[in-house]
Design an enzyme around this catalytic site. Structure first.
Site, short mmCIF file in Angstrom:
data_model
loop_
_atom_site.label_atom_id
_atom_site.label_comp_id
_atom_site.label_asym_id
_atom_site.label_seq_id
_atom_site.Cartn_x
_atom_site.Cartn_y
_atom_site.Cartn_z
N ASP A 334 0.86 -1.19 0.00
CA ASP A 334 0.00 0.00 0.00
C ASP A 334 0.90 1.24 0.00
O ASP A 334 2.12 1.10 -0.06
CB ASP A 334 -0.92 0.00 1.24
CG ASP A 334 -0.15 0.17 2.54
OD1 ASP A 334 1.10 0.25 2.52
OD2 ASP A 334 -0.80 0.24 3.60
N ASP A 336 1.47 4.72 2.38
CA ASP A 336 1.09 5.34 3.66
C ASP A 336 1.50 6.80 3.70
O ASP A 336 2.63 7.14 3.34
CB ASP A 336 1.78 4.60 4.82
CG ASP A 336 1.57 3.10 4.76
OD1 ASP A 336 0.50 2.64 5.18
OD2 ASP A 336 2.48 2.38 4.28
N ASP A 424 -3.21 4.37 2.87
CA ASP A 424 -3.53 4.68 4.28
C ASP A 424 -3.15 6.12 4.57
O ASP A 424 -2.06 6.56 4.22
CB ASP A 424 -2.71 3.78 5.23
CG ASP A 424 -3.19 2.34 5.25
OD1 ASP A 424 -4.33 2.09 4.81
OD2 ASP A 424 -2.41 1.47 5.70
N1 CTP Z 1 0.90 1.12 11.54
C1 CTP Z 1 0.39 1.56 12.72
N2 CTP Z 1 -0.96 1.50 12.94
C2 CTP Z 1 -1.80 1.02 11.99
C3 CTP Z 1 -1.27 0.55 10.77
C4 CTP Z 1 0.10 0.62 10.58
O1 CTP Z 1 1.13 2.01 13.57
N3 CTP Z 1 -3.08 0.99 12.21
C5 CTP Z 1 2.36 1.18 11.33
C6 CTP Z 1 2.97 -0.19 11.32
O2 CTP Z 1 3.53 -0.50 12.56
C7 CTP Z 1 4.03 -0.08 10.27
C8 CTP Z 1 3.68 1.14 9.45
O3 CTP Z 1 2.58 1.74 10.09
O4 CTP Z 1 5.27 0.10 10.89
C9 CTP Z 1 3.37 0.80 8.02
O5 CTP Z 1 2.44 -0.24 7.95
P1 CTP Z 1 2.17 -1.09 6.65
O6 CTP Z 1 1.67 -0.23 5.55
O7 CTP Z 1 1.31 -2.22 7.04
O8 CTP Z 1 3.59 -1.72 6.32
P2 CTP Z 1 4.81 -1.18 5.45
O9 CTP Z 1 5.98 -1.23 6.33
O10 CTP Z 1 4.50 0.12 4.82
O11 CTP Z 1 4.97 -2.32 4.37
P3 CTP Z 1 4.27 -2.36 2.91
O12 CTP Z 1 5.28 -1.78 1.99
O13 CTP Z 1 4.02 -3.80 2.65
O14 CTP Z 1 3.03 -1.57 2.98
MN MN Z 2 2.70 0.39 3.76
MN MN Z 3 -0.32 0.68 5.57
#
Ligand code: CTP
Ligand code: MN
Ligand code: MN
Length: 500
Positions: A334, A336, A424
């Site tokens: 995703d 963020d 997100d």
């Molecule tokens: N996070 C958080 N609270 C949430 C969702 C996510 O604190 N409700 C934090 C997670 O701990 C993570 C970061 O946000 O460290 C990013 O989450 P995520 O998008 O799931 O993972 P990524 O590290 O960005 O990996 P990817 O590239 O697969 O998205």
């Molecule tokens: Mn992510």
């Molecule tokens: Mn995320």
């Protein structure tokens, strides 16, 4: 340089004649020149072994010269041995065999230099330094990911992939201890600037238990782990893995469906008793697109879209890329973002504004908005790894290929001009910005260890909202991530070094 012959002491009184003749052991193996490391072995044992080897026709050098071909050590600390060897800095070190005492004893028993096997080798656990650089102290690997620098370059993928399968399998079975142990082990190996080539190389590493080492050994020997292969072909594992890959479907729901006998997406969609919530419906609807990795170029395009959406209404808004893309990953599941504004309280209206605008543009495919429940007076929170209370939203957006430099990251044969992407957004108040940024940058393992380090080593509580010092009974203010690392007494780790 030749080996030193054993010269008998000169004696004044007459003795049997043969004792006065200097004896020179016959050299049988001209190509092998041994050097025995005195550290750990001790002087007297070294001298005994030297004489033993010479009596069997081996050449044993007294100093570590460039002639040496075989270095033999009883030092089991590979890192300190190699540090010492590099400090001695013989030019020929890269061509020398650095061997365990087992090679020496085998050779003495056989009466000849036995063939060198991997089990004899003491592997260098330090990265090779460029020539002329001064010897650096051994960097021992910390058991905390927040004290390691982990880039996206993983030199031990063959092992970490296996560990992740094992961790996930334990997670599906709700066995927390081994799950965490495999995640920690994977994280340690990811931080290494070198590839593990023999089990001996792992002996000074933290967080590697018997089970993890057995898996490493299996992979070193056979190139794969049979335990992992068994899991990968296990019906329950495969089904739960498939179900949890759907947006909105967690391990609990997957387990429930599995127990009902469902095994495929068509089983789920054909079952009239299954009620899918709105999130899961979107998950199935856009499954092909959102299970496909998002590229850096797509992340940049989305940043432009959100930037435009927020700045039209709030010119002073701050928008920052976070998550995996901030850690400079090439692909993510995703994208963020953190969005806020300097005026405290005003951030609460940002997400609804952005969502509205995206809807008007016709690119909002799904939105789950959660208003803020943040209340500073309810802090500190003692619950470990609790979700944060900031306003946030989980979106699926329609991204046009024309907006992406170099085009969309699409499946072969997909000719549509757009794709769906998971996004997100989180919007903390400005005075919480540093904590939210640190918390959302990840990786998850890095975050876990930051919190564990704070609690265990510093008696502090860290979460996405704040840092609380339990000794001083006060909150520690921070406007940047560097402030937080400094409060924790940690060296600053750049976002691209947090891929733990
Ligand atoms: N996070 C958080 N609270 C949430 C969702 C996510 O604190 N409700 C934090 C997670 O701990 C993570 C970061 O946000 O460290 C990013 O989450 P995520 O998008 O799931 O993972 P990524 O590290 O960005 O990996 P990817 O590239 O697969 O998205
Ligand atoms: Mn992510
Ligand atoms: Mn995320």
């Amino acid at each position: 340089m030749f080996h030193t012959p054993i010269v008998p002491r000169v004696r004044k009184r007459s003795k049997p004649a043969e004792a006065d003749v200097p004896r020179r052991d016959e050299v049988k193996f001209e190509d092998v020149r041994l050097y025995l490391v005195e550290r750990k072995m001790g002087r007297s044992r070294r001298s005994f072994l030297t004489q033993l080897a010479r009596s069997k026709g081996f050449i044993v050098e007294d100093i570590l010269s460039d002639e040496v071909t075989h270095v033999v050590s009883e030092d089991s600390q590979a890192s300190s041995l190699w540090k010492w060897l590099k400090e001695c800095a013989p030019k020929n070190l890269p061509n020398m065999l650095v061997l365990d005492i087992s090679w020496f004893t085998d050779s003495m028993r056989e009466g000849r230099p036995v063939a060198v096997e991997t089990r004899h080798c003491i592997q260098d656990t330090l990265p090779t330094l460029p020539e002329d650089s001064p010897p650096t102290p051994v960097a021992s690997v910390s058991p905390y990911a927040c004290q390691r620098r982990t880039t996206t370059e993983n030199n031990n993928k063959i092992f970490t992939d296996a560990f992740e399968v094992l961790a996930e399998s334990y997670e599906f079975n709700e066995i927390e201890g081994p799950c965490l142990a495999f995640r920690r082990a994977a994280s340690v190996l990811k931080s290494l600037p070198w590839a593990v080539q023999c089990l001996g190389a792992t002996q000074d590493l933290p967080c590697l238990g018997e089970h993890t080492k057995a898996v490493i050994e299996e992979i070193l020997q056979y190139g794969r782990s049979f335990e992992v292969e068994k899991i990968l072909s296990d019906e329950r594992y495969r089904t739960l893995k498939l179900f949890t890959s759907v947006f909105g479907v967690g391990p609990k729901t997957s387990e429930k469906w599995y127990r009902r006998g469902l095994r495929s997406f068509s089983d789920i969609l054909a079952d009239p008793s299954i009620h899918l919530n709105r999130m899961q419906q979107s998950g199935f609807l856009h499954y092909g697109d959102i299970s496909r990795a998002v590229s850096k170029a797509e992340a940049r395009a989305l940043k432009n879209i959100i930037d435009e959406a927020v700045h039209v209404i709030t010119p002073d808004a701050i928008l920052a890329l976070t998550g995996g893309f901030r850690r400079e990953k090439e692909f993510g599941h995703d994208v963020d973002f953190i969005v806020t504004t300097p005026e405290l309280g005003k951030e609460e209206s940002l997400l609804p504004i952005i969502i509205n605008r995206l809807k008007k543009q016709g690119i909002l495919l799904y939105s789950d908005y959660q208003a803020s429940t943040f209340d500073m007076s309810k802090l500190p929170c003692h619950r470990f790894e609790a979700m944060d209370h900031f306003a946030k939203c989980f979106l699926i957006l329609r991204l046009e290929g024309s907006q992406v430099e170099g085009g969309l990251h699409r499946a072969e044969g997909d000719s549509r001009g757009w794709r769906a992407v998971r996004v997100d957004l989180v919007s903390p108040p400005m005075d919480r910005y540093a904590f939210a940024l640190l918390g959302w940058t990840g990786s998850r393992q890095f975050e876990r260890d930051l919190r564990r380090f704070a609690q265990v080593e510093r008696r502090m509580l860290l979460d996405n909202h704040a840092l609380y010092d339990k000794t001083k009974k006060e909150f520690l203010a921070a406007t940047t991530e560097k402030d937080i690392f400094a409060h924790l007494g940690l060296e600053y780790i750049e976002p691209w070094q947090r891929n733990a």
